[in-house]
Scaffold this active site. Structure first.
Site, PDB file in Angstrom:
ATOM      1  N   LYS A 194       0.807  -1.226   0.000  1.00 36.09           N
ATOM      2  CA  LYS A 194       0.000   0.000   0.000  1.00 36.09           C
ATOM      3  C   LYS A 194       0.838   1.273   0.000  1.00 36.09           C
ATOM      4  O   LYS A 194       0.321   2.352  -0.251  1.00 36.09           O
ATOM      5  CB  LYS A 194      -0.955  -0.009   1.187  1.00 36.09           C
ATOM      6  CG  LYS A 194      -1.974  -1.131   1.137  1.00 36.09           C
ATOM      7  CD  LYS A 194      -2.941  -0.991  -0.030  1.00 36.09           C
ATOM      8  CE  LYS A 194      -4.077  -1.985   0.119  1.00 36.09           C
ATOM      9  NZ  LYS A 194      -5.114  -1.780  -0.899  1.00 36.09           N
ATOM     10  N   SER A 200      -2.703 -12.552   4.283  1.00 35.73           N
ATOM     11  CA  SER A 200      -3.208 -12.388   2.920  1.00 35.73           C
ATOM     12  C   SER A 200      -2.263 -13.053   1.922  1.00 35.73           C
ATOM     13  O   SER A 200      -2.701 -13.613   0.919  1.00 35.73           O
ATOM     14  CB  SER A 200      -3.394 -10.920   2.574  1.00 35.73           C
ATOM     15  OG  SER A 200      -2.159 -10.250   2.568  1.00 35.73           O
TER      16      SER A 200
END
Lengths: 93, 321
Positions: free
Chosen positions: B44, B264
């Site tokens: 991110k 994830s």
């Protein structure tokens, strides 16, 4: 062909609180049409007025999103696991 | 060693490592791009910096000017990345955060000086998005970057992640990544399809667990605007859902190749293995997966140390993906 459908929480009231239901059909479209026939309060929540999948519903056959493997025409085999999941904002966003 | 003038210059250019020893088939290679190497610890960083640079270029943000406030819904990593960039640029960040994220994420946001606005945990990321949109309407003076609808999110991946992957792995046949905002898949997917049209793009749907229980009805559902504007339904070749148990099992197995990853990454690796299983024995394939972040932020879940069934039950109530 009988498939086992996993029902998400948001749709469970329409299937009398069951987490899974067994529905017959040879394609995803057939299975979903039969699902609505058995549980009529699902009308409009699974398939839209045009007979397409509800925009915010994802349907997976054995974990594969049917929109990418033939849509409502995707074949269903005996014992297939069909998961219904609402489309939500997910991920580590 | 290269010398950098700012930590922001460390964003991107992440390494790729061959983890084919975990491939279920000898004819399929699997390579992992290690996004945890970004300075704030996740993929991110790329979009946070990209969205802020674009807002500055548009004049919506002015570095160094007083009293500039940003608002963002985030279940963790985008908030953390934005908080780091905001700290360096002198902006005040408000993050709308579901109450049930792992405590490490909350503490990291505090460490970077962000202000946390709680959203109901039972409503998951959807609830955070809804609350942030309401707050943005009430406070038009706040800058609302809104990663789910900001084209600079996929653009960051189109301009950096995609070209890096193709340069490092020109033989790529499949790209497998997680579907959150869809920014990684849309940006990398578009770049790869433009430059190597035969590459297959696989999306891994996060295991939603009980966090979607807060939906009142199906019309509360959400498809990210950037998924729609980037023609996600046409861009993706496959989308598979991964269960919490598979995610944790594969996060554990990634340690066999020396990777301590977020959960994830375990989910995405599980998807990559499903992808590999579909390659015929007489064909070769090279799958590139994304390791979104490292495992540090998830230690409190007990993912590596506790009984896996207990971890799975716990994980269903925590947003960790």
């Amino acid at each position: 062909m009988t498939a086992v459908l996993r029902i998400p929480t948001v749709l469970r009231p329409a299937v009398h609180g069951q987490t899974t239901v067994e529905i017959v059909g040879t394609t995803v479209g057939e299975v979903l049409t039969n699902l609505v026939a058995v549980y009529p309060t699902l009308e409009g929540q699974v398939l839209d007025a045009d007979g397409a999948l509800h925009r915010f519903l994802n349907v997976y056959v054995n974990d594969d999103d049917v929109r990418y493997i033939g849509g409502l025409n995707a074949p269903v085999a005996d014992g297939d696991d069909i998961t219904l999941l609402p489309a939500v904002a997910g991920g580590a966003a | 060693m290269t010398r950098y003038s700012s930590v922001l210059d460390l964003i991107g250019s992440t390494p790729v490592v061959d983890i084919s020893s975990l491939s279920p088939k000898p004819n399929v290679s699997i390579l992992a791009k290690l996004e945890g190497r970004n300075p704030a610890g996740s993929v991110k960083d790329r979009i946070a910096y990209s969205m802020i640079l674009a807002a500055e270029a548009e004049g919506r943000l002015i570095p160094g000017a007083p009293d500039q406030v940003l608002l963002e819904p985030s279940s963790g990593n985008t908030g953390i990345a934005l908080a780091m960039v905001c700290r360096l640029r002198g902006y005040h960040l408000k993050v709308v955060l579901p109450t049930n994220v792992s405590p490490e994420r909350r503490q990291l946001l505090v460490a970077w000086g962000a202000e946390i606005i709680d959203s109901p945990g039972a409503e998951g990321s959807n609830g955070g998005v809804r609350l942030a949109r309401e707050l943005a309407e009430e406070h038009p003076e706040w800058v609302f970057l809104y990663q789910y609808a900001n084209e600079n999110n996929p653009l960051a991946h189109y301009r950096t992640t995609g070209p890096e992957i193709l340069a490092d792995v020109p033989e790529i046949t499949h790209f497998v990544a997680g579907l959150g905002t869809s920014g990684t898949l849309m940006g990398v997917g578009r770049y790869l399809k433009e430059h190597k049209p035969d590459v297959q793009i696989w999306a891994i749907e996060p295991p939603s667990g009980e966090m979607v229980d807060g939906l009142r009805n199906l019309d509360d559902g959400y498809v990210p605007p950037i998924f729609v504007s980037n023609h996600g339904a046409e861009l993706l070749d496959r989308k598979v859902v991964v269960r919490p148990k598979e995610s944790i099992e594969w996060a554990r197995r990634l340690t066999e190749v020396g990777l301590f990853t977020g959960i994830s990454a375990g989910a995405i690796m599980s998807g990559a293995v499903k992808c590999a299983m579909q390659i015929p024995d007489d064909q070769t394939a090279t799958i590139v997966t994304i390791v979104c972040d490292d495992g540090w932020k998830y230690l409190s879940t007990g993912a590596w140390s506790d009984d896996i069934d207990e971890v799975v039950e716990r994980a269903k109530k925590i947003i960790y993906f």
